[in-house]
Scaffold this motif. Structure first.
Motif, short mmCIF file in Angstrom:
data_model
loop_
_atom_site.label_atom_id
_atom_site.label_comp_id
_atom_site.label_asym_id
_atom_site.label_seq_id
_atom_site.Cartn_x
_atom_site.Cartn_y
_atom_site.Cartn_z
N LEU A 314 6.03 0.02 -8.94
CA LEU A 314 6.28 1.46 -8.89
C LEU A 314 7.70 1.75 -9.35
CD1 LEU A 314 4.53 2.27 -5.51
CD2 LEU A 314 3.70 2.73 -7.81
N GLN A 324 3.13 3.92 -14.47
CA GLN A 324 2.08 2.96 -14.22
C GLN A 324 2.54 1.57 -14.64
OE1 GLN A 324 -0.66 3.54 -12.72
NE2 GLN A 324 -0.24 5.72 -12.50
N THR A 383 -2.74 4.76 -7.22
CA THR A 383 -1.99 6.00 -7.13
C THR A 383 -2.99 7.15 -7.02
OG1 THR A 383 -0.16 5.13 -8.43
CG2 THR A 383 -0.33 7.52 -8.26
N LYS A 403 2.13 9.23 -3.02
CA LYS A 403 0.83 9.15 -3.66
C LYS A 403 0.31 7.71 -3.77
CE LYS A 403 -0.02 13.48 -4.40
NZ LYS A 403 -1.19 14.13 -3.80
N THR A 404 1.12 6.74 -3.32
CA THR A 404 0.70 5.35 -3.39
C THR A 404 -0.16 5.02 -2.18
OG1 THR A 404 2.71 4.73 -4.56
CG2 THR A 404 1.46 2.95 -3.51
#
Length: 443
Positions: A314, A324, A383, A403-404
């Motif tokens: 990340l 990404q 994600t 968001k992970t």
């Protein structure tokens, strides 16, 4: 023997059989005194043998009358009278020209979720009223749900119902209810209560949308009871926006289910409440885990490797958006149904959206062991696309950093010889759900 045209209690002329309940045969009859059609429920010979003595079966009929008389609700079949015929008590019930839900399902197959939600809201309203006067139904199933041509839905057959505080009328060693629709705690030998009615209603609505009960059918009653007692439901695939409500009602833990009144309110809205939160572990109670094959040191090293891998993967760019990892497509780009992220050694994950509706979807992730030895554990990461939120997860442990998303093995499915899976319900405020690239990391 009772036949057509027999006169019961000097006033109820039997016209024809219309069904069979838990405690007897139900006839359509004409009340010659009031000139109206009624339903007469006659205690069957088999029902008389259900107790240790015929008198116990008689008492069950009398109890059904007393319980039903306490409940006056437009979505519950009313009891008009209790009479005697050939030395046995009979119930005189409201007659509703209708079909049972099971008959409707046999004719039409699985029903649309919005129609099932309307059916459920009416049933839950009547059952909530029953709970408010202390009555537990104990045998909620499609056979006991009547649907009139105008859409009116009524619950019937309080033959094995129990008022809180009453002595039980079931024989020693006998479980009251229909196995495929029992709550896990009842199948396991516990007492039926208000939460078990909620589960049975959820199981009935599940069957209406999926075509089979949440534990499927089995000719082997003992095997089915064991499966029900485990609480390991088959996740709904056709319920659309009703799926989160069904999963809430079908919690294995009775304390995590809604009350019947809460179920009614949210079935009427067609969705669970805003505070419906994701589970930290799974929604199902399964057998205890197998012994771990490696020591604590190896497990700790695996956790550190997972953390390091996530930190490296990340990388934050100048705009503050996560990039990404190399070789991954954009998380918001739809992928082919067979697409997966590049797997780590020994572990790969396949992400499939199994159901979707206007503001949510259901997904299932299959973890596959590609190593030559069994996995001792796994973690799947991805994600979460914008506008999406996980509301409920089963068969795994969820953690999230922005968001992970990380889903690790639950206690019972970390050891993988071939495959295992987990699933979740997510809400979305954005466009149609898309499949993000996922990565599986073996412990």
């Amino acid at each position: 023997m009772t036949n057509k045209d027999d006169l019961v209690a000097g006033r109820y002329r039997l016209v024809g059989r219309i069904g069979r309940g838990a405690m007897g045969v139900v006839w359509r009859a004409h009340d010659e005194r009031l000139d109206r059609t009624v339903a007469v429920k006659l205690l069957s010979f088999d029902a008389a043998l259900a107790g240790t003595e015929g008198g116990q079966a008689d008492e069950r009929v009398m109890r059904e009358a007393r319980l039903a008389a306490k409940l006056q609700h437009p979505n519950a079949i009313a009891v008009h009278d209790v009479v005697e015929h050939e030395g046995r008590p009979c119930l005189v019930l409201e007659y509703l020209p209708s079909e049972s839900l099971s008959a409707v399902m046999a004719e039409r197959g699985a029903l649309p979720p919005d129609e099932v939600a309307k059916i459920g809201a009416q049933l839950a309203d009547a059952l909530a009223a029953a709970h408010e006067v202390g009555i537990v139904h104990r045998d909620i199933k499609p056979d006991n749900v009547l649907i009139a041509p105008d859409g009116t839905v009524k619950i019937t057959d309080f033959g094995i119902s129990k008022a809180i505080g009453d002595a039980t009328m079931t024989s020693v060693g006998v479980i009251a209810g229909t196995p495929a629709f029992l709550a896990p705690e009842v199948a396991g030998g516990g007492k039926a209560g208000f939460p078990s009615d909620v589960f049975s209603l959820g199981a009935t609505l599940y069957a209406a949308t999926e075509g089979v009960p949440p534990f499927d059918f089995d000719d082997n009653t003992i095997a089915l009871l064991l499966r029900v007692a485990s609480g390991n439901i088959i996740p709904p695939r056709q319920a659309g926006p009703l799926a989160p409500m069904l999963i809430w009602m079908l919690r294995a833990d009775p304390n995590e289910r809604p009350t019947m009144r809460q179920a009614q309110e949210h079935l009427a809205k067609g969705k669970p409440p805003p505070h419906f939160q994701p589970r930290i572990t799974a929604t199902m109670t399964l057998p205890p885990p197998k012994p771990r094959r490696r020591g604590v040191l190896m497990s700790t090293m695996a956790i550190l490797l997972v953390a390091i891998g996530l930190v490296v993967g990340l990388v934050i760019n100048k705009s503050g958006n996560p990039q990404q990892p190399t070789g991954f497509p954009n998380a918001l780009s739809p992928l082919p149904s067979s697409a997966t992220a590049p797997p780590s050694v020994g572990c790969e994950a396949v992400y499939v959206i199994t159901n979707s509706w206007n503001d949510g979807y259901q997904a299932e992730v299959t973890v596959r062991n590609s190593a030559t030895h069994p996995l001792d554990g796994w973690t799947v990461t991805w994600t979460l696309p914008g506008g999406q939120k996980i509301n409920d997860l089963w068969n795994g442990t969820l953690s999230q950093d922005g968001k992970t998303v990380r889903v690790a093995a639950a206690q019972w499915n970390g050891d993988v010889d071939k495959t295992t899976s987990f699933g979740f319900i997510a809400g979305t405020t954005g466009p149609n759900p898309v499949k993000p690239p996922v990565q599986c990391i073996a412990d």
